[in-house]
Design a protein around this motif. Structure first.
Motif, PDB file in Angstrom:
ATOM      1  N   UNK A  17       0.457  44.974 -33.468  1.00 35.37           N
ATOM      2  CA  UNK A  17       0.896  44.783 -32.083  1.00 35.37           C
ATOM      3  C   UNK A  17      -0.244  45.052 -31.113  1.00 35.37           C
ATOM      4  N   UNK A  18      -0.969  46.143 -31.348  1.00 34.93           N
ATOM      5  CA  UNK A  18      -2.107  46.485 -30.489  1.00 34.93           C
ATOM      6  C   UNK A  18      -3.192  45.403 -30.554  1.00 34.93           C
ATOM      7  N   UNK A  19      -3.451  44.926 -31.750  1.00 34.96           N
ATOM      8  CA  UNK A  19      -4.487  43.905 -31.922  1.00 34.96           C
ATOM      9  C   UNK A  19      -4.080  42.586 -31.265  1.00 34.96           C
ATOM     10  N   UNK A  20      -2.818  42.231 -31.399  1.00 35.30           N
ATOM     11  CA  UNK A  20      -2.358  40.983 -30.779  1.00 35.30           C
ATOM     12  C   UNK A  20      -2.359  41.110 -29.255  1.00 35.30           C
ATOM     13  N   UNK A  21      -2.062  42.295 -28.759  1.00 37.21           N
ATOM     14  CA  UNK A  21      -2.128  42.531 -27.311  1.00 37.21           C
ATOM     15  C   UNK A  21      -3.591  42.434 -26.843  1.00 37.21           C
ATOM     16  N   UNK A  22      -4.503  42.972 -27.644  1.00 35.33           N
ATOM     17  CA  UNK A  22      -5.932  42.886 -27.312  1.00 35.33           C
ATOM     18  C   UNK A  22      -6.383  41.423 -27.293  1.00 35.33           C
ATOM     19  N   UNK A  27      -7.962  36.687 -24.097  1.00 40.58           N
ATOM     20  CA  UNK A  27      -7.665  35.328 -23.640  1.00 40.58           C
ATOM     21  C   UNK A  27      -7.570  35.300 -22.121  1.00 40.58           C
ATOM     22  N   UNK A  28      -6.872  36.275 -21.542  1.00 40.25           N
ATOM     23  CA  UNK A  28      -6.740  36.360 -20.087  1.00 40.25           C
ATOM     24  C   UNK A  28      -8.107  36.586 -19.449  1.00 40.25           C
ATOM     25  N   UNK A  29      -8.894  37.505 -20.006  1.00 43.29           N
ATOM     26  CA  UNK A  29     -10.221  37.791 -19.462  1.00 43.29           C
ATOM     27  C   UNK A  29     -11.105  36.550 -19.478  1.00 43.29           C
ATOM     28  N   UNK A  30     -11.085  35.831 -20.584  1.00 42.72           N
ATOM     29  CA  UNK A  30     -11.888  34.610 -20.682  1.00 42.72           C
ATOM     30  C   UNK A  30     -11.449  33.571 -19.660  1.00 42.72           C
ATOM     31  N   UNK A  31     -10.153  33.423 -19.464  1.00 45.59           N
ATOM     32  CA  UNK A  31      -9.681  32.435 -18.485  1.00 45.59           C
ATOM     33  C   UNK A  31     -10.107  32.850 -17.076  1.00 45.59           C
ATOM     34  N   UNK A  32     -10.057  34.138 -16.773  1.00 47.82           N
ATOM     35  CA  UNK A  32     -10.492  34.623 -15.460  1.00 47.82           C
ATOM     36  C   UNK A  32     -11.989  34.400 -15.266  1.00 47.82           C
ATOM     37  N   UNK A  33     -12.773  34.719 -16.290  1.00 46.62           N
ATOM     38  CA  UNK A  33     -14.222  34.524 -16.191  1.00 46.62           C
ATOM     39  C   UNK A  33     -14.570  33.057 -15.986  1.00 46.62           C
ATOM     40  N   UNK A  34     -13.887  32.184 -16.712  1.00 48.99           N
ATOM     41  CA  UNK A  34     -14.156  30.747 -16.562  1.00 48.99           C
ATOM     42  C   UNK A  34     -13.759  30.249 -15.175  1.00 48.99           C
ATOM     43  N   UNK A  35     -12.634  30.736 -14.664  1.00 44.79           N
ATOM     44  CA  UNK A  35     -12.198  30.344 -13.318  1.00 44.79           C
ATOM     45  C   UNK A  35     -13.188  30.850 -12.276  1.00 44.79           C
ATOM     46  N   UNK A  74     -19.706  33.766 -24.225  1.00 45.08           N
ATOM     47  CA  UNK A  74     -19.865  33.434 -25.644  1.00 45.08           C
ATOM     48  C   UNK A  74     -19.644  34.660 -26.521  1.00 45.08           C
ATOM     49  N   UNK A  75     -20.160  35.796 -26.082  1.00 47.27           N
ATOM     50  CA  UNK A  75     -19.995  37.033 -26.846  1.00 47.27           C
ATOM     51  C   UNK A  75     -18.518  37.426 -26.927  1.00 47.27           C
ATOM     52  N   UNK A  76     -17.808  37.334 -25.821  1.00 49.00           N
ATOM     53  CA  UNK A  76     -16.376  37.671 -25.803  1.00 49.00           C
ATOM     54  C   UNK A  76     -15.601  36.689 -26.670  1.00 49.00           C
ATOM     55  N   UNK A  77     -15.963  35.401 -26.613  1.00 44.60           N
ATOM     56  CA  UNK A  77     -15.292  34.404 -27.461  1.00 44.60           C
ATOM     57  C   UNK A  77     -15.491  34.736 -28.931  1.00 44.60           C
ATOM     58  N   UNK A  78     -16.709  35.154 -29.301  1.00 50.37           N
ATOM     59  CA  UNK A  78     -16.989  35.518 -30.690  1.00 50.37           C
ATOM     60  C   UNK A  78     -16.184  36.753 -31.094  1.00 50.37           C
ATOM     61  N   UNK A  79     -16.087  37.727 -30.200  1.00 51.02           N
ATOM     62  CA  UNK A  79     -15.286  38.913 -30.489  1.00 51.02           C
ATOM     63  C   UNK A  79     -13.817  38.539 -30.687  1.00 51.02           C
ATOM     64  N   UNK A  80     -13.344  37.598 -29.896  1.00 49.60           N
ATOM     65  CA  UNK A  80     -11.953  37.157 -30.034  1.00 49.60           C
ATOM     66  C   UNK A  80     -11.738  36.486 -31.387  1.00 49.60           C
ATOM     67  N   UNK A  81     -12.675  35.646 -31.805  1.00 52.65           N
ATOM     68  CA  UNK A  81     -12.574  34.995 -33.114  1.00 52.65           C
ATOM     69  C   UNK A  81     -12.531  36.046 -34.223  1.00 52.65           C
TER      70      UNK A  81
END
Length: 97
Positions: A17-22, A27-35, A74-81
């Motif tokens: 649950x914690x990992x899925x919340x992370x 995902x939210x952080x990446x969308x904010x950064x891209x916006x 890119x680093x955050x995307x890699x961490x998400x993967x």
């Protein structure tokens, strides 16, 4: 199933649950950064008519900022993967129990 197995399963479920919340937060952080990046690039595009040495200096600084931001994204995307892979591994481990 004994109590230690129950406790371990509950720990795995809590951790999942914690990992899925992370993952959702990343995902939210990446969308904010891209916006924010898109908005900043729009504003940067409005500097086209600005000329002179100070304009060139600011352009170089802004371009360096965009390069750094792109690297961070890119680093955050890699961490998400990696997080998604780990969550899948945890799910598989839980299913094998």
């Amino acid at each position: 199933m004994n109590w230690s197995e129950v406790a371990l399963n509950e720990e795995i479920l809590v951790e999942l649950d914690d990992l899925m919340r992370a993952e959702q937060e990343l995902t939210w952080l990446l969308s904010q950064l891209r916006a924010d990046e898109k908005e900043a690039r729009t504003l940067y595009g409005q500097l086209d008519d600005w000329t002179g040495q100070s304009a060139e200096t600011v352009r170089q600084q802004i371009e360096a900022f965009f390069m750094g931001l792109g690297s961070k994204i890119s680093h955050i995307e890699q961490q998400k993967v990696e997080l998604i892979r780990y969550v899948e591994l945890m799910k598989q481990t839980d299913l094998r129990r």
